[in-house]
Motif scaffolding. Structure first.
Motif, mmCIF file in Angstrom:
data_model
loop_
_atom_site.group_PDB
_atom_site.id
_atom_site.type_symbol
_atom_site.label_atom_id
_atom_site.label_comp_id
_atom_site.label_asym_id
_atom_site.label_seq_id
_atom_site.Cartn_x
_atom_site.Cartn_y
_atom_site.Cartn_z
ATOM 1 N N ASP A 15 -44.896 -6.425 -46.501
ATOM 2 C CA ASP A 15 -44.039 -7.610 -46.460
ATOM 3 C C ASP A 15 -44.506 -8.607 -45.408
ATOM 4 O O ASP A 15 -44.205 -9.798 -45.493
ATOM 5 C CB ASP A 15 -42.588 -7.213 -46.155
ATOM 6 C CG ASP A 15 -41.978 -6.360 -47.254
ATOM 7 O OD1 ASP A 15 -42.486 -6.406 -48.392
ATOM 8 O OD2 ASP A 15 -41.001 -5.637 -46.973
ATOM 9 N N GLU A 16 -45.229 -8.100 -44.416
ATOM 10 C CA GLU A 16 -45.631 -8.942 -43.286
ATOM 11 C C GLU A 16 -46.984 -8.474 -42.761
ATOM 12 O O GLU A 16 -47.285 -7.279 -42.760
ATOM 13 C CB GLU A 16 -44.576 -8.856 -42.180
ATOM 14 C CG GLU A 16 -44.857 -9.709 -40.964
ATOM 15 C CD GLU A 16 -43.791 -9.550 -39.897
ATOM 16 O OE1 GLU A 16 -44.066 -9.885 -38.723
ATOM 17 O OE2 GLU A 16 -42.679 -9.080 -40.231
ATOM 18 N N ARG B 5 -46.550 -0.653 -49.078
ATOM 19 C CA ARG B 5 -45.692 -1.826 -49.105
ATOM 20 C C ARG B 5 -46.064 -2.770 -47.957
ATOM 21 O O ARG B 5 -46.104 -2.379 -46.797
ATOM 22 C CB ARG B 5 -44.224 -1.419 -48.984
ATOM 23 C CG ARG B 5 -43.274 -2.609 -49.010
ATOM 24 C CD ARG B 5 -41.828 -2.176 -48.891
ATOM 25 N NE ARG B 5 -40.953 -3.322 -48.678
ATOM 26 C CZ ARG B 5 -39.651 -3.224 -48.442
ATOM 27 N NH1 ARG B 5 -39.072 -2.033 -48.421
ATOM 28 N NH2 ARG B 5 -38.932 -4.320 -48.241
#
Length: 281
Positions: free
Chosen positions: A25-26, A23
């Protein structure tokens, strides 16, 4: 990397990690030169992204890491959640590594020397036929210095000085070495992380063969005093050679090190200073 290429590299690293089930996200850029290091959040992976011409170098680094982890070396590990190999995407070579949160700022000299001793012991337990000799690195640097088209802004006087220094120091280090083995190659303080697991070496793609003093010369001077059996004179000659190599890379026309203009002048000055400290011969 230039801004446009950096954006492409970040995108390639992000997509590659996402497609491998992590994952993202940033993305934080931790290091940017001829290749970049990215921290991915929240999966907390570290991604190295290099231009595709450096594919062989990236694959060599992954192979070195795999072998050293197998003999309990103090090195950063590949990310165990993905296949341990280099991925290719959008003109980049991409590898995924474990991210280690830094602890403190500097590794104490005695701990640095202990990490060296354990790393060198581990390197003696593996075979890497593809590992170059340190003199091969000098030969590459000489090609950059001696070819005006590769280093067009280097003055004739500095070119002659740098070329002669590389030749003479390479010979002096080879003649003075009592023994040689596999080395990290560039274990300067920026390539030794202080982590909760203790000091860990990173950037393993510089692995080469030579005397242990070649590695010790990349560390602060106090470190060599804690390394049993090190030849202090040879460490000093290796330190001068390392600065000459550093200077050669900075004068390449395509060098992308930040603040390159400063380091071009500072590198040459440092070579001269360390040579003066070596004394006659």
């Amino acid at each position: 990397m230039e801004p446009v290429e950096l954006r492409r590299a970040v995108a390639a690293g992000r997509v590659t990690a996402s497609e491998m089930g992590l994952r993202v996200d940033e993305v934080t850029v931790l290091h940017n030169s001829d290749r970049v290091a990215l921290r991915l959040i929240p999966c907390d992976a570290l991604v190295r992204v290099a231009p595709l011409p450096q594919l062989a170098d990236s694959e060599f680094e992954v192979e070195v890491a795999r072998r050293l982890v197998g003999v309990d070396a103090p090195v950063a590990e590949l990310d165990p959640r993905v296949e341990p190999r280099v991925q290719v995407r959008d003109g980049f070579a991409i590898s995924l590594w474990t991210y280690y949160e830094p602890v403190g700022s500097e590794v104490a000299p005695a701990d640095y020397a202990d990490a060296f001793a354990r790393q060198h012991a581990a390197l003696r337990r593996i075979e890497l036929a593809a590992a170059p000799h340190f003199t091969d690195r000098v030969a590459v640097a000489l090609r950059e210095v001696d070819d005006r088209s590769r280093s067009p802004e280097l003055s004739d006087a500095d070119r002659e000085f740098l070329s002669g220094t590389l030749v003479e120091l390479s010979a002096a280090v080879s003649d003075g070495a009592a023994g040689e083995q596999l080395l990290h190659g560039e274990p300067h303080p920026g390539n030794l992380l202080n982590t909760r697991r203790g000091p860990l070496f990173v950037d393993l793609g510089t692995c080469c063969r030579g005397p242990v003093e070649f590695d010790l010369a990349h560390a602060p001077e106090e470190v060599g005093q804690h390394y049993a059996g090190a030849d202090a004179g040879l460490v000093h000659r290796c330190r001068a050679l390392n600065w000459a190599l550093f200077s050669a890379w900075r004068w390449r026309g395509d060098d992308q090190m930040p603040d390159r203009e400063h380091w071009r002048a500072a590198g040459l000055e440092r070579v001269r200073t360390v040579l003066d400290q070596c004394g006659p011969g």
